[in-house]
Structure formats: structure tokens, C-alpha cells
Motif scaffolding. Structure first.
Motif, PDB file in Angstrom:
ATOM      1  N   SER A 111      92.188  12.325  69.154  1.00 41.90           N
ATOM      2  CA  SER A 111      92.098  12.123  70.598  1.00 41.90           C
ATOM      3  C   SER A 111      90.665  11.824  71.017  1.00 41.90           C
ATOM      4  N   LEU A 112      89.703  12.183  70.156  1.00 36.87           N
ATOM      5  CA  LEU A 112      88.295  11.918  70.463  1.00 36.87           C
ATOM      6  C   LEU A 112      87.997  10.426  70.529  1.00 36.87           C
ATOM      7  N   MET A 116      82.134   8.997  71.201  1.00 36.46           N
ATOM      8  CA  MET A 116      82.662   9.575  69.971  1.00 36.46           C
ATOM      9  C   MET A 116      83.308   8.502  69.099  1.00 36.46           C
ATOM     10  N   ALA A 117      84.021   7.567  69.728  1.00 38.66           N
ATOM     11  CA  ALA A 117      84.650   6.479  68.965  1.00 38.66           C
ATOM     12  C   ALA A 117      83.589   5.673  68.234  1.00 38.66           C
ATOM     13  N   ALA A 162      85.687  23.499  71.597  1.00 43.60           N
ATOM     14  CA  ALA A 162      85.865  24.498  70.547  1.00 43.60           C
ATOM     15  C   ALA A 162      87.265  24.475  69.948  1.00 43.60           C
ATOM     16  N   SER A 163      88.255  24.091  70.729  1.00 38.60           N
ATOM     17  CA  SER A 163      89.645  24.112  70.262  1.00 38.60           C
ATOM     18  C   SER A 163      89.927  23.076  69.185  1.00 38.60           C
ATOM     19  N   ILE A 164      89.111  22.012  69.116  1.00 40.16           N
ATOM     20  CA  ILE A 164      89.324  20.983  68.092  1.00 40.16           C
ATOM     21  C   ILE A 164      88.072  20.759  67.248  1.00 40.16           C
ATOM     22  N   GLY A 204      86.539  17.789  60.288  1.00 41.78           N
ATOM     23  CA  GLY A 204      87.362  17.203  59.242  1.00 41.78           C
ATOM     24  C   GLY A 204      87.471  15.697  59.399  1.00 41.78           C
ATOM     25  N   LEU A 205      87.562  15.235  60.652  1.00 45.84           N
ATOM     26  CA  LEU A 205      87.628  13.800  60.921  1.00 45.84           C
ATOM     27  C   LEU A 205      86.330  13.119  60.521  1.00 45.84           C
TER      28      LEU A 205
END
Length: 415
Positions: free
Chosen positions: A208-209, A215-216, A343-345, A351-352
Motif C-alpha cells: 500500500s506504500l 515511497m514508491a 508502526a503497524s506495517i 521486508g518489502l
């Protein structure tokens, strides 16, 4: 035995397994007539890194303690690496790509997840002992790089870097590590409420980032820079070894001990970690990442300009610069992800980041490097200088585009 010493030995063996062949498998493949296939052997490391660590992470979370799974993975990785060595020994120059590559690939599929599992075991043990992971883990992790360097030196000095015995060395070390895992502290299996879903474990939420422009752009450039890593892993030592065909260089130290010369890259990597806090504070995240990108330009350019004789200092400079090129982007990039994600992701986002650099980027990089080298190979050999300058031009292009396009949110970085 002291816990830190036990974990240091764990990291030493973990990376020694990798160091036994990673930088010299290209030399062996060239010797048995598979020079045009080197890229595929590095590509598979990227491919399995996209999904195998996540799969093994789920298993460790839900069913098998991390230290047990670490051992089982090394058992399988070691057995298949020894099988690859046996096949190479029995068939020699008649070895078929499909068979050797299949055995090697299965070994890689079990080895690559152990990099994350080793960290999990160490973090779990340190937390259980009431230690500070931020303070106590880095000195432990340094022994991993030392193990990598020692394995490189061993296969170089013994002459194993040009034959199947590099696989034997790696396989034996994996089996030793399998036995050693029985002495490690037990890691708990997560309670039902703590278990990650498959979506969480594979980091899918983090995608979703990509809806956020900065971020993309960052993740796209992470993959583009990840391309650079496998270029030197796959082709630096075969390049240095190629000077053996030139009378004036055949007796030089660099040609006789290409792996030892290349190991200066890992020595530099260890030292450059210590410089990052100063550079981050002085220049900021974006500039540190830019330094890394332009360091890749010099890494490739100096390899092209140097030689093992009176130009060996250019090779040495290239090896030293590698520490900046590798560490400054990997660590500052990880910090950028940490500071700019919710913080939730956050774990999924990390990992991404690893998937884009060590998975997608490394896979594409291996294929591109092989294509460039193959394109510039003729009956007279490889036009290595041209190849390295092409790689340098690629890194320069990525760096310039990154400087022009990437505009991180300073408010988030300073939070």
C-alpha cells in the motif's frame, strides 16, 4: 559458554557457508565451460529471496522453533551443496548446466532463509537474557563478516576457488552449523494472538506504500540499486582471474589470490558500518544514499581502469569503496523506511525493502550483468573494461535520477 560468544560463533559459521562460494563460483563455472551461465547462478539467489524467507518465517512463527528450523535448513542446504560438489567432481568439464544448476538452486532455497532465521535466533536469545539488541547485536554480527572473509581466504589459499571443493567447503560448514544449532537457546513459538497472517508474513500490506509518491520512488530506486550488488559478486573474481592469460600479470598477487584481494571489500564493509552515524548526522539520509550510489560508479569504474600489476592500487581502491556503496544505502535506506512508515506495517515495509533490493534488484542485476558480459564476449575473450564502464554508467544514471526525483518528507525524517 558466554551467550555472546555462542551467538558470535553462530554468525561466523552462517556467513562462512556463504563466503566459501559466493565470490568465486563464477571462476569455477568459467573453468567448466559455463561462463555464459554465471548470471543464472546469482539470479536464483534473488528469486528464492523473494518468497523463501517469508515461508520459513511463517513456519518458525507457527510450528517449528527458529533454532530447529535454522538447523534443518542448513542440513538440507548442506546436503544439496555436497550433491552439487559430487556431481561436479564426477562429471568435471562434462557437467550439464541443468543438473548442476538444479542442485545448487535447491541448496540456495534452503540457505537464503537462514540469514533471517539467524537474526531471529540471536534477537530472541538476547531479549530472553535481558540484553539490549541495539547495543549488543552489532558486535556479534561483525563476526559474520569475519567468517565470510575467512572462508574466502581458505578457498583461495587451498586452490578450491577454481573447482568443486568450494561447494564441499560450504556443504561441510552447513552440516557443522546444523549440529551446532542443537546447542543454541530455544526460541518460543508465537502464541495464537501473536501469529502473523500469511498476508502479514509476506509483507503484502506494505505494498500500500506504493500509493505514496516518495515511497514508491524510493522502492523503485531500491530495486535499481539492488542491480549493482550481484554485478561484482558474480563477475569481479572471474575478471581478475582473466589476467592470468597475460604474461605480465600471471605472477602478480592479485591474479594468484583474487579472492583474498576481493575480500578487502568485506573488510571495508565492516569498517564503514562505524562511519554511518557520523555521515547520517552530518549529511542527512538522502545525501548518504546518494553517496552510496555514486560510490558504485567508482566501484565499477576503478575495476575497469585497474590491473593486478602497477594498477593494483585502483583495484584496492575499488574494494575499499565497496563498503561505502553497500553499507550506506542498505542501512540508511532501512532507517528511511523505519522513519517514514506507520508502526503497524513497519516490519512488512522492511521486508518489502529487502525484497526490492535483494530479491527483485538482485535477480534483474544478475541477468543484466550476464547479458552485458555475453554481448561483449568474443573468441578473443571478454571486453571487461567496456563491461565495467557500462556498469559505471548505469550506476551514474541511477544516482543522477535519484538526486533529481527523490524528495523525501523532511518532517517525517526528523520525527
Amino acid at each position: 559458554m558466554n551467550l555472546k560468544v555462542r551467538l558470535a560463533l553462530l554468525n561466523y559459521l552462517e556467513f562462512a557457508v556463504w563466503g566459501a562460494y559466493l565470490t568465486c563460483v563464477g571462476v569455477y563455472l568459467t573453468k567448466i565451460g559455463m561462463a555464459s551461465m554465471i548470471g543464472y547462478f546469482f539470479m536464483i539467489q534473488g528469486i528464492v529471496s523473494i518468497f523463501m524467507p517469508a515461508i520459513m518465517g511463517i513456519i518458525a512463527d507457527r510450528w517449528v522453533p527458529a533454532q530447529r528450523l535454522l538447523g534443518l535448513c542448513h542440513l538440507m542446504a548442506g546436503l544439496f551443496m555436497l550433491a552439487a560438489a559430487w556431481y561436479g567432481y564426477t562429471e568435471g568439464n562434462n557437467s550439464e548446466f541443468a543438473v548442476l544448476f538444479s542442485l545448487y538452486s535447491i541448496s540456495m532455497a534452503f540457505y537464503m532463509p537462514t540469514l533471517a532465521l539467524t537474526n531471529s535466533v540471536a534477537y530472541s536469545a538476547l531479549v530472553k537474557a535481558g540484553m539490549d539488541t541495539v547495543k549488543d547485536f552489532p558486535p556479534i554480527r561483525v563476526f559474520g563478516t569475519i567468517g565470510f572473509i575467512c572462508a574466502m581466504w581458505f578457498v583461495d589459499i587451498t586452490g578450491f576457488m577454481s573447482n568443486h571443493n568450494q561447494f564441499v567447503t560450504s556443504g561441510v560448514l552447513s552440516l557443522l552449523l546444523f549440529l551446532y544449532t542443537f546447542t543454541l537457546p530455544a526460541c518460543p513459538i508465537a502464541r495464537d494472538g501473536d501469529k502473523q497472517s500469511f498476508v502479514d508474513a509476506f509483507g503484502l500490506k506494505a505494498f500500500s506504500l506504493f500509493r505514496h509518491k516518495d515511497m514508491a520512488i524510493f522502492f523503485i530506486f531500491s530495486a535499481l540499486l539492488g542491480v549493482c550488488l550481484q554485478i561484482t559478486n558474480g563477475f569481479a573474481t572471474p575478471y581478475i582471474e582473466s589476467f592470468k592469460s597475460m604474461t605480465e600479470y600471471v605472477d602478480t598477487f592479485g591474479v594468484q589470490h583474487a579472492n583474498i584481494l576481493y575480500s578487502l571489500s568485506q573488510v571495508s564493509e565492516t569498517c564503514c558500518i562505524l562511519l554511518i552515524p557520523f555521515f547520517m548526522k552530518r549529511f542527512g539520509i538522502k545525501n548518504v544514499m546518494l553517496i552510496a550510489m555514486f560510490a558504485w560508479v567508482f566501484r565499477f569504474g576503478l575495476l575497469g581502469a585497474g590491473n593486478p600489476g602497477n594498477g593494483v592500487w585502483l583495484f584496492i581502491a575499488s574494494m575499499i569503496i565497496y563498503g561505502v556503496a553497500f553499507d550506506f544505502f542498505n542501512i540508511s535506506g532501512s532507517l528511511f523506511v523505519d522513519k517514514t512508515t506507520d508502526a503497524s506495517i513497519r516490519s512488512s515495509a522492511q521486508g518489502l525493502f529487502m525484497m526490492m533490493t535483494n530479491g527483485v534488484g538482485a535477480t534483474v542485476g544478475a541477468l543484466i550483468a550476464q547479458a552485458v558480459v555475453t554481448l561483449h564476449t568474443s573468441s578473443e575473450g571478454v571486453e571487461w573494461k567496456t563491461c565495467w564502464y557500462i556498469f559505471a554508467a548505469y550506476a551514474l544514471t541511477v544516482g543522477v535520477l535519484f538526486a533529481l526525483v527523490f524528495r523525501p518528507n523532511k518532517d517525517k525524517l526528523n520525527k
